[in-house]
Design a protein around this motif. Sequence first.
Motif, PDB file in Angstrom:
ATOM      1  N   ALA A  70     -43.475  -8.786  18.916  1.00 17.82           N
ATOM      2  CA  ALA A  70     -43.905  -8.504  20.286  1.00 17.82           C
ATOM      3  C   ALA A  70     -45.156  -7.631  20.232  1.00 17.82           C
ATOM      4  O   ALA A  70     -45.315  -6.819  19.324  1.00 17.82           O
ATOM      5  CB  ALA A  70     -42.801  -7.788  21.044  1.00 17.82           C
ATOM      6  N   VAL A  88     -47.986  -5.351  22.859  1.00 24.23           N
ATOM      7  CA  VAL A  88     -48.452  -4.855  24.149  1.00 24.23           C
ATOM      8  C   VAL A  88     -49.794  -4.170  23.934  1.00 24.23           C
ATOM      9  O   VAL A  88     -50.094  -3.686  22.839  1.00 24.23           O
ATOM     10  CB  VAL A  88     -47.464  -3.861  24.815  1.00 24.23           C
ATOM     11  CG1 VAL A  88     -46.148  -4.520  25.139  1.00 24.23           C
ATOM     12  CG2 VAL A  88     -47.262  -2.628  23.983  1.00 24.23           C
ATOM     13  N   GLN A 108     -35.478 -11.071  23.624  1.00 27.57           N
ATOM     14  CA  GLN A 108     -35.931 -10.063  24.583  1.00 27.57           C
ATOM     15  C   GLN A 108     -36.000  -8.725  23.860  1.00 27.57           C
ATOM     16  O   GLN A 108     -35.019  -8.303  23.241  1.00 27.57           O
ATOM     17  CB  GLN A 108     -34.982  -9.980  25.773  1.00 27.57           C
ATOM     18  CG  GLN A 108     -35.451  -9.032  26.847  1.00 27.57           C
ATOM     19  CD  GLN A 108     -34.565  -9.116  28.084  1.00 27.57           C
ATOM     20  OE1 GLN A 108     -33.347  -9.123  27.988  1.00 27.57           O
ATOM     21  NE2 GLN A 108     -35.200  -9.178  29.238  1.00 27.57           N
ATOM     22  N   LEU A 147     -39.921  -7.464  27.251  1.00 31.08           N
ATOM     23  CA  LEU A 147     -40.730  -8.666  27.073  1.00 31.08           C
ATOM     24  C   LEU A 147     -39.763  -9.770  26.692  1.00 31.08           C
ATOM     25  O   LEU A 147     -38.936  -9.605  25.793  1.00 31.08           O
ATOM     26  CB  LEU A 147     -41.765  -8.458  25.980  1.00 31.08           C
ATOM     27  CG  LEU A 147     -42.738  -7.298  26.186  1.00 31.08           C
ATOM     28  CD1 LEU A 147     -43.605  -7.105  24.944  1.00 31.08           C
ATOM     29  CD2 LEU A 147     -43.602  -7.529  27.409  1.00 31.08           C
ATOM     30  N   SER A 173     -47.625 -10.114  31.356  1.00 33.03           N
ATOM     31  CA  SER A 173     -47.172  -9.241  32.444  1.00 33.03           C
ATOM     32  C   SER A 173     -47.821  -7.875  32.317  1.00 33.03           C
ATOM     33  O   SER A 173     -48.090  -7.394  31.221  1.00 33.03           O
ATOM     34  CB  SER A 173     -45.652  -9.107  32.433  1.00 33.03           C
ATOM     35  OG  SER A 173     -45.223  -8.475  31.252  1.00 33.03           O
ATOM     36  N   GLY A 193     -48.247  -6.911  28.447  1.00 31.32           N
ATOM     37  CA  GLY A 193     -47.497  -7.489  27.329  1.00 31.32           C
ATOM     38  C   GLY A 193     -47.293  -8.980  27.514  1.00 31.32           C
ATOM     39  O   GLY A 193     -47.431  -9.509  28.611  1.00 31.32           O
ATOM     40  N   SER A 194     -46.970  -9.647  26.420  1.00 31.07           N
ATOM     41  CA  SER A 194     -46.717 -11.084  26.475  1.00 31.07           C
ATOM     42  C   SER A 194     -45.378 -11.398  25.812  1.00 31.07           C
ATOM     43  O   SER A 194     -44.769 -10.526  25.199  1.00 31.07           O
ATOM     44  CB  SER A 194     -47.844 -11.850  25.775  1.00 31.07           C
ATOM     45  OG  SER A 194     -47.978 -11.418  24.446  1.00 31.07           O
TER      46      SER A 194
END
Length: 163
Positions: A9, A11, A108, A133, A140, A154-155
């Motif tokens: 993840a 951000v 998530q 996320l 977002s 973040g994606s």
Amino acid sequence: MLSHVEVTARVTVTPATHFVWSNRLEYSHDCFVCLRVGRLVELRHGEPYGICTGGSHPAPIRVSGCDMPDHGSERRLRWRVSFWWAPFSDPGDTGIRASELPAEPWAQVHYRAGCHVCRDNGADEWLDVEGSLTSGAGLSTTSCPRCATELLTGSAPEINLVG
């Protein structure tokens, strides 16, 4: 068979942000303990096994590694998830077979953020933004709920089968 995936993840934070990754990961997994496909498994870094929420039982899956490098304004989290896997057919859904990595893997990851603008202005609860996320979600942006300062963008996490 022992298999591994990496969940990554990313951000991008603004200078007004205090940012911390959570140690909690939710992952969609084909659980050979309850023989069900696409079960949500809750994982925490440091725990010896995950919890399959479909049957609320321990599952042979765990976070075996965690890497959190910072590159300027980019914060990255990479979980290495290790699990025992065996082929099976889901008895509740005829014709559905388990796989190491589903066609549409899901994860998530969670985080917590705070606003330096609110902190500098004397707010007591400036570190109270909790977010996540999620796979399948687009880009977002999260802003401070008090002063509307943009905190981060973040994606969706990436999920890859690794050797």
